[in-house]
Design a protein around this motif. Sequence first.
Motif, PDB file in Angstrom:
ATOM      1  N   HIS A 141      -6.727 -34.116 -22.568  1.00 40.15           N
ATOM      2  CA  HIS A 141      -8.026 -33.437 -22.600  1.00 40.15           C
ATOM      3  C   HIS A 141      -7.816 -31.953 -22.308  1.00 40.15           C
ATOM      4  O   HIS A 141      -7.067 -31.590 -21.399  1.00 40.15           O
ATOM      5  N   TRP A 142      -8.474 -31.116 -23.113  1.00 40.22           N
ATOM      6  CA  TRP A 142      -8.541 -29.669 -22.895  1.00 40.22           C
ATOM      7  C   TRP A 142     -10.001 -29.281 -23.050  1.00 40.22           C
ATOM      8  O   TRP A 142     -10.681 -29.785 -23.933  1.00 40.22           O
ATOM      9  N   GLU A 143     -10.487 -28.351 -22.210  1.00 43.49           N
ATOM     10  CA  GLU A 143     -11.897 -27.978 -22.331  1.00 43.49           C
ATOM     11  C   GLU A 143     -12.139 -26.591 -21.758  1.00 43.49           C
ATOM     12  O   GLU A 143     -11.569 -26.222 -20.732  1.00 43.49           O
ATOM     13  N   GLN A 144     -13.020 -25.861 -22.414  1.00 36.92           N
ATOM     14  CA  GLN A 144     -13.537 -24.598 -21.916  1.00 36.92           C
ATOM     15  C   GLN A 144     -15.046 -24.639 -22.099  1.00 36.92           C
ATOM     16  O   GLN A 144     -15.527 -25.012 -23.168  1.00 36.92           O
ATOM     17  N   THR A 198     -14.222 -28.778 -26.539  1.00 32.62           N
ATOM     18  CA  THR A 198     -13.427 -29.838 -25.935  1.00 32.62           C
ATOM     19  C   THR A 198     -12.475 -30.398 -26.971  1.00 32.62           C
ATOM     20  O   THR A 198     -12.851 -30.578 -28.128  1.00 32.62           O
ATOM     21  N   ALA A 199     -11.247 -30.669 -26.543  1.00 34.21           N
ATOM     22  CA  ALA A 199     -10.258 -31.288 -27.426  1.00 34.21           C
ATOM     23  C   ALA A 199      -9.666 -32.506 -26.726  1.00 34.21           C
ATOM     24  O   ALA A 199      -9.421 -32.476 -25.515  1.00 34.21           O
ATOM     25  N   HIS A 214      -5.585 -31.369 -19.044  1.00 32.34           N
ATOM     26  CA  HIS A 214      -5.068 -30.009 -19.017  1.00 32.34           C
ATOM     27  C   HIS A 214      -6.116 -29.008 -18.547  1.00 32.34           C
ATOM     28  O   HIS A 214      -5.814 -27.823 -18.411  1.00 32.34           O
ATOM     29  N   SER A 215      -7.346 -29.485 -18.288  1.00 31.00           N
ATOM     30  CA  SER A 215      -8.442 -28.624 -17.835  1.00 31.00           C
ATOM     31  C   SER A 215      -9.253 -29.309 -16.741  1.00 31.00           C
ATOM     32  O   SER A 215     -10.472 -29.426 -16.853  1.00 31.00           O
ATOM     33  N   PRO A 230      -5.266 -33.929 -12.334  1.00 33.72           N
ATOM     34  CA  PRO A 230      -5.152 -33.905 -13.793  1.00 33.72           C
ATOM     35  C   PRO A 230      -4.748 -35.242 -14.410  1.00 33.72           C
ATOM     36  O   PRO A 230      -3.960 -35.298 -15.350  1.00 33.72           O
ATOM     37  N   ASP A 231      -5.308 -36.323 -13.914  1.00 36.58           N
ATOM     38  CA  ASP A 231      -4.949 -37.651 -14.403  1.00 36.58           C
ATOM     39  C   ASP A 231      -6.209 -38.474 -14.679  1.00 36.58           C
ATOM     40  O   ASP A 231      -7.327 -37.975 -14.558  1.00 36.58           O
TER      41      ASP A 231
END
Length: 141
Positions: free
Chosen positions: A120-123, A108-109, A38-39, A46-47
């Motif tokens: 995955h999500w990250e900032q 990060t998640a 997702h990030s 995005p895979d």
Amino acid sequence: MSINPYGDRLFAEFYTCNDPDVAARLAQERLADDFVDHSPVFGATPDKAGFTRSVSFINSAFRQDYHVERTIEQGDTVVAIWSANGEHVGQFMHVAPTGARFRLKGITAYALRDGRITAHWEQFDVLAILMALGIVPPLGG
């Protein structure tokens, strides 16, 4: 009961192995086939293939020392609040290695299923990297 079979290594090893091939192997081993990023960064898809290329690229451009400061688990999701010290050691955004050092922070998640990462999500502080490499001038300068 923890859903995270890797502990802090789940987050740190992708980025502190400092070897593009090892990073790619870890991604192939730890990501589910239906993984969704997702990030995505640096133009990645995005895979699973895109994330694998991203961690390999990051490990070729930077040497990092990554520290997980806190993890939070809820349901199938594990979140890490982290910081990293980095050094520019390879080509990045058309900039040859400079040896520039930087510090950045991020969150990060991952969603996990059966011990594999499904999302995955990250900032993180991309600006710190861009300023350290001279791509973006220092603020106020």
